[in-house]
Design an enzyme around this catalytic site. Structure first.
Site, PDB file in Angstrom:
ATOM      1  CG  ASP A 208      -1.823   1.153   1.337  1.00 37.73           C
ATOM      2  OD1 ASP A 208      -2.829   1.158   0.594  1.00 37.73           O
ATOM      3  OD2 ASP A 208      -1.555   2.069   2.131  1.00 37.73           O
ATOM      4  CD  GLU A 269      16.169 -14.455   1.434  1.00 34.94           C
ATOM      5  OE1 GLU A 269      15.788 -15.223   2.356  1.00 34.94           O
ATOM      6  OE2 GLU A 269      16.785 -13.396   1.637  1.00 34.94           O
TER       7      GLU A 269
END
Length: 558
Positions: A208, A269
């Site tokens: 956001d 990752e």
């Protein structure tokens, strides 16, 4: 407890994906308290899966005092008791994955709640360990705020704190203090919050206000906006003073690029995806920077189609502007025509006309035909209009501040109608936090599911058909000029396939145009009945019904 992810063999599943947005407070209430929750979402996931979308974006459900209904986070790692528990979250995630759906969760990193423990410590003194975790500044000699920056929600972006005898920055509500991203410890702490949810198995994040994550360290004043540009930002009204500035120094700072690169390394990752909300007066270049291929965000969420203007000329300009900005960087966009912050598209694009399912079908077909990914807000598959919420029941602080010229965002946040017969549309057995809207009940999911010509039936058909059209997911786009201003005509191309052309009639009257050479109706398209091909003066003509849509296959290579 982490949940296993869906098949990750397609690392670019997000490219051209359709994302369904759920606003938890209003989706489904499981315990009768009138507020939607995570178990409620889990109980209704079959409906979302039946649509044929790829992923679900769930708006904030974290612990919060709810001054901005979850976008003011007081604990990033806790589920607010209104919505359930971490165990409820894990169960929801597992069920989504079992249904073949990805999960994207909202993360609000630019600011926290003023009830967050970090802020409580930061405001306690000027020399505590977190003293620099938020944006603090001394007043001017006359006691006024340090500069002219304004809040998106109206008024100054600075709030006086008597404990520190300084002002703190809040780009939104005063209860949402901005974090200081110039502090390395803040960046590390926020990456740790993101990692927590990666470890639980989420597939991605919607970040956001991600271009608010840095401010100008010199606190320079923003210059005034030109009269012509006031009101161009779709989520900020022209009668809001925020629109009267060029926001050169309070957001979209260059330092954010390095932070986004570190964020991307973390997400890589786990194979998690980053969708960034980028609200800016000149958003396309910022979106291009933020989505530069392989470096930062995977895709950026566009506000450009959330305006009242939906003329073909405006739509073409917005799409071409973003596409031309993204092309050099290899970036990717995500389109939406509705969300939890703007009036629903069925009303916003109606021009004041009566509800019309044909018009609802047109906007959905358009959204799913543009280059980029697509976000569908809950209830749009039903063609829900904007709800009327009386002032005495209004919850949105934004609406209360600007009433009556602006009624706030509650009209698009009323409860989902699941059945037309049950109280409150089957959303809750209690008193809903916002009233169920009477005109929504005839459009309830249970009723539409039984009607083969309903908007819901069409939405399912169109979404499943789109899955069979690779060009609509990842192909390029180019527009064609038309002599008729009510028409929008473009082509999707690429991968050596025959190009696919799309033509939309935005008018309430039939429109005819010469049919391009070699263009034939695409077999199996769900909107074939809205167009007719005939011959006039030896020319093949395409006649589009009011709000008609035509998909055609072109000869030649893309």
């Amino acid at each position: 407890m982490a949940s296993s992810k869906t098949d990750g063999s397609d690392s670019e599943w997000w490219r051209g994906a359709v994302i369904y947005q759920i606003y938890p407070r209003s989706f489904m209430d499981s315990n009768g308290d009138g507020i939607g929750d995570l178990p409620g979402i889990t109980s209704r996931l079959e409906h979302v899966a039946s649509l044929g979308v790829d992923a679900i974006w769930v708006s904030p459900f974290f612990r919060s005092p709810m001054k901005d209904f979850g976008y003011d986070v007081s604990d990033y790692r806790a589920v607010d008791p209104l919505f359930g528990t971490l165990a409820d979250f894990d169960a929801m995630l597992a069920r989504m994955h079992a249904l073949g759906l990805k999960l994207i969760i909202d993360q609000v990193l630019s600011h926290t709640s003023d009830q967050h423990a970090w802020f409580a410590e930061s405001r306690s003194s000027r020399d505590n360990p977190k003293a620099d975790w938020y944006v603090w500044a001394d007043p001017k000699p006359d006691g006024t705020p340090p500069n002219n920056w304004l809040s998106v929600f109206g008024g100054p972006a600075w709030q006086w704190d008597s404990r520190r005898r300084q002002y703190y920055l809040h780009s939104f509500l005063a209860e949402q203090p901005d974090l200081n991203f110039h502090c390395a410890e803040v960046q590390e702490a926020l990456l740790g919050e993101v990692r927590f949810w990666c470890e639980r198995g989420v597939d991605g994040f919607r970040f956001d206000a991600c271009n608010h994550q840095f401010h100008d360290a010199l606190l320079r004043d923003n210059p005034p906006a030109s009269l012509a540009s006031i009101g161009e930002v779709s989520t900020v009204r022209a009668d809001n003073p925020y629109a009267m500035q060029q926001h050169l120094y309070d957001k979209s700072q260059h330092e954010n690029l390095a932070f986004l690169e570190g964020l991307r390394r973390l997400l890589d990752e786990y194979g998690a995806v980053a969708l960034g909300e980028v609200g800016d007066e000149n958003a396309p270049p910022v979106m291009a920077q933020y989505t530069e291929l392989g470096k930062r965000l995977h895709l950026a969420y566009s506000f450009s189609l959330l305006t009242a203007d939906h003329s073909p000329a405006h739509l073409r300009h917005q799409v071409e502007a973003l596409d031309s900005a993204l092309a050099p960087t290899g970036g990717w966009g995500c389109w939406a025509v509705s969300n939890h912050d703007v009036p629903r598209v069925a009303t916003r694009w109606s021009g004041g006309a009566a509800p019309d399912t044909r018009r609802d079908r047109l906007w959905l077909a358009l959204l799913l035909s543009l280059r980029g990914s697509a976000s569908i807000y809950q209830g749009e598959e039903l063609g829900l209009p904007e709800a009327e919420v009386p002032f005495q029941l209004l919850q949105d602080p934004y609406g209360r501040a600007f009433w009556p010229e602006f009624k706030g965002r509650d009209g698009c946040r009323t409860p989902m109608p699941w059945t037309g017969e049950a109280p409150n549309g089957g959303f809750t057995t209690g008193t809903p936090w916002l009233p169920a809207y009477g005109p929504h009940l005839p459009l309830a999911i249970e009723r539409q599911a039984a009607a083969p010509d309903s908007m819901l039936a069409f939405s399912r058909t169109l979404l499943h058909w789109r899955r069979t059209q690779p060009l609509l997911r990842t192909g390029g786009i180019r527009f064609f000029d038309t002599q008729e201003p009510r028409l929008l005509h473009f082509e999707r191309y690429g991968d050596g396939a025959s190009p696919l052309q799309a033509i939309f009639n935005f008018g309430g009257e039939p429109v005819s145009m010469p049919l391009p050479d070699g263009l034939t109706p695409l077999v199996g398209q769900p909107l074939a009945a809205t167009s007719v091909i005939h011959t006039s003066d030896g020319k093949r003509m395409l006649q589009l019904a009011p709000y008609g849509v035509f998909f055609g296959a072109s000869a030649g290579e893309g």
